[in-house]
Design a protein around this motif. Structure first.
Motif, mmCIF file in Angstrom:
data_model
loop_
_atom_site.group_PDB
_atom_site.id
_atom_site.type_symbol
_atom_site.label_atom_id
_atom_site.label_comp_id
_atom_site.label_asym_id
_atom_site.label_seq_id
_atom_site.Cartn_x
_atom_site.Cartn_y
_atom_site.Cartn_z
ATOM 1 N N LYS A 5 -3.688 6.709 -7.723
ATOM 2 C CA LYS A 5 -2.752 7.805 -7.493
ATOM 3 C C LYS A 5 -1.554 7.669 -8.425
ATOM 4 C CE LYS A 5 -3.556 9.386 -2.773
ATOM 5 N NZ LYS A 5 -2.895 9.738 -1.506
ATOM 6 N N ILE A 7 2.205 7.785 -9.942
ATOM 7 C CA ILE A 7 3.539 7.546 -9.405
ATOM 8 C C ILE A 7 4.499 8.468 -10.148
ATOM 9 C CG2 ILE A 7 5.403 5.875 -9.092
ATOM 10 C CD1 ILE A 7 3.238 3.695 -8.974
ATOM 11 N N LEU A 54 4.448 16.852 -7.996
ATOM 12 C CA LEU A 54 4.030 16.053 -6.842
ATOM 13 C C LEU A 54 2.522 15.995 -6.658
ATOM 14 C CD1 LEU A 54 6.677 17.243 -4.234
ATOM 15 C CD2 LEU A 54 6.319 14.866 -4.944
ATOM 16 N N ALA A 57 0.329 12.739 -6.294
ATOM 17 C CA ALA A 57 1.136 11.518 -6.412
ATOM 18 C C ALA A 57 1.085 10.702 -5.125
ATOM 19 C CB ALA A 57 2.583 11.865 -6.749
ATOM 20 N N GLY A 58 1.103 9.381 -5.286
ATOM 21 C CA GLY A 58 1.110 8.501 -4.130
ATOM 22 C C GLY A 58 2.473 7.915 -3.827
ATOM 23 N N ALA A 59 3.369 7.964 -4.819
ATOM 24 C CA ALA A 59 4.708 7.396 -4.651
ATOM 25 C C ALA A 59 5.670 8.121 -5.583
ATOM 26 C CB ALA A 59 4.709 5.900 -4.939
ATOM 27 N N VAL A 60 6.953 8.053 -5.264
ATOM 28 C CA VAL A 60 7.984 8.732 -6.052
ATOM 29 C C VAL A 60 9.177 7.802 -6.249
ATOM 30 C CG1 VAL A 60 9.622 10.665 -6.155
ATOM 31 C CG2 VAL A 60 7.341 11.013 -5.179
ATOM 32 N N ALA A 85 6.941 16.433 -0.518
ATOM 33 C CA ALA A 85 6.301 15.162 -0.848
ATOM 34 C C ALA A 85 5.356 14.731 0.268
ATOM 35 C CB ALA A 85 7.364 14.094 -1.096
ATOM 36 N N VAL A 90 2.290 12.095 -0.518
ATOM 37 C CA VAL A 90 3.070 10.949 -1.000
ATOM 38 C C VAL A 90 3.301 9.979 0.159
ATOM 39 C CG1 VAL A 90 5.337 10.232 -1.882
ATOM 40 C CG2 VAL A 90 4.206 12.248 -2.839
ATOM 41 N N GLU A 91 3.203 8.692 -0.120
ATOM 42 C CA GLU A 91 3.385 7.680 0.913
ATOM 43 C C GLU A 91 4.696 6.918 0.765
ATOM 44 O OE1 GLU A 91 -0.023 5.239 0.462
ATOM 45 O OE2 GLU A 91 -1.435 6.791 1.110
ATOM 46 N N LEU A 93 8.563 6.272 -1.256
ATOM 47 C CA LEU A 93 9.644 6.857 -2.036
ATOM 48 C C LEU A 93 10.741 5.813 -2.211
ATOM 49 C CD1 LEU A 93 11.132 10.391 -1.833
ATOM 50 C CD2 LEU A 93 12.663 8.426 -1.914
#
Length: 281
Positions: A5, A7, A54, A57-60, A85, A90-91, A93
């Motif tokens: 995923k 980032i 987004l 995406a798995g993370a931000v 998100a 998204v998981e 942040l």
């Protein structure tokens, strides 16, 4: 966290964002560098750019607009972004804020924190002091190159933090376990004055560079005289004024807690930046 995923890195061309992107890619992760003019278009003032950024995406890594002289209401923008998100899957942040709770330019420097905490995402908050890279990549560079830095910092102490340390902590929080729910106050290993910082740069470069403390008003007038918008000049003067008032004149252990090592010293930063030609004419 697996590499399948992407980032999303907001502010992906900025001082910390570009370092986060480089480190993620070096470790085999897919980093999506996002900014108004970056590889991935993202504009906090244009919500139509958010969904594509987004997507998947798995993370931000989140950098907001707290240090820009623009209208900014995190209660609207950050809350809306976090909802998108979560909906996008998204998981994690990681939020970049500031260490002080003071206002600058009429805005809270930590206004996004409570919103992120309540988002339902696995959050980590980074609260750094002034970046060492402001001396070679930012607002202080022209003055250093001119050999005369005028600023309203007085003899206030600041434990300047290297952006490389911030990026390392950010990458750890985005890709490793054990950082969810953590607030990392990030400082260098010692608190020094602007005068001492300038002296370190002078030693590293072999150039004569001097520091002169001026008032808030003098600094704003200096910036406006060279074309800086007054609103932004006032914001910078407020931020530097916090150094004069000693708002951050103490050390924190965030780098050590997150990375298990000591942070980079200002002297080491200056030597490395000089060796890489940061202040060559």
């Amino acid at each position: 966290m697996t590499t399948n995923k992407p980032i999303l890195v907001l502010g992906g061309t900025g001082k910390t964002g570009k370092r986060v992107v480089a480190r993620l890619r070096a470790r085999g992760f897919t980093a999506r560098a996002a900014s108004r003019n970056g590889e991935t278009k993202f504009d906090w003032h244009d919500e139509s750019t958010w969904d594509a950024a987004l997507d998947g995406a798995g993370a931000v890594y989140m950098v907001d607009l707290v240090d820009e002289a623009v209208e900014w209401d995190p209660a609207v923008s950050v809350r809306s972004f976090c909802k998108k998100a979560v909906a996008a899957g998204v998981e994690r942040l990681t939020l970049l804020q500031a260490r002080t709770d003071e206002e600058a330019g009429g805005k809270s420097l930590t206004g996004s924190e409570d919103i992120v905490r309540a988002s339902g995402l696995r959050w980590t908050i980074l609260r750094p002091t002034w970046f060492t890279q402001n001396f070679d990549e930012g607002v202080l560079l022209d003055s250093i190159m001119a050999g005369h830095l005028r600023a309203p910092a007085g003899d206030g102490l600041e434990p300047f933090i290297d952006c490389d340390d911030i990026a390392e902590v950010a990458v750890a929080s985005l890709t490793e376990e054990g950082h969810a729910g953590q607030v990392y106050e990030l400082t260098g290993p010692e608190a020094i004055t602007f005068g001492q910082a300038v002296a370190e740069i002078a030693r590293a470069t072999g150039r004569e560079i001097r520091y002169e403390s001026v008032t808030h008003e003098q600094y704003v007038d200096d910036l406006v005289s060279v074309g800086t918008p007054r609103e932004y000049a006032e914001l910078l003067a407020d931020l530097i004024g916090q150094i004069r008032e000693g708002k951050n004149a103490y050390l924190s252990d965030g780098v050590r807690r997150a990375l298990g090592r000591e942070p980079i010293s200002f002297a080491a930063y200056a030597e490395n930046a000089a060796a890489n030609g940061a202040w060559q004419a």
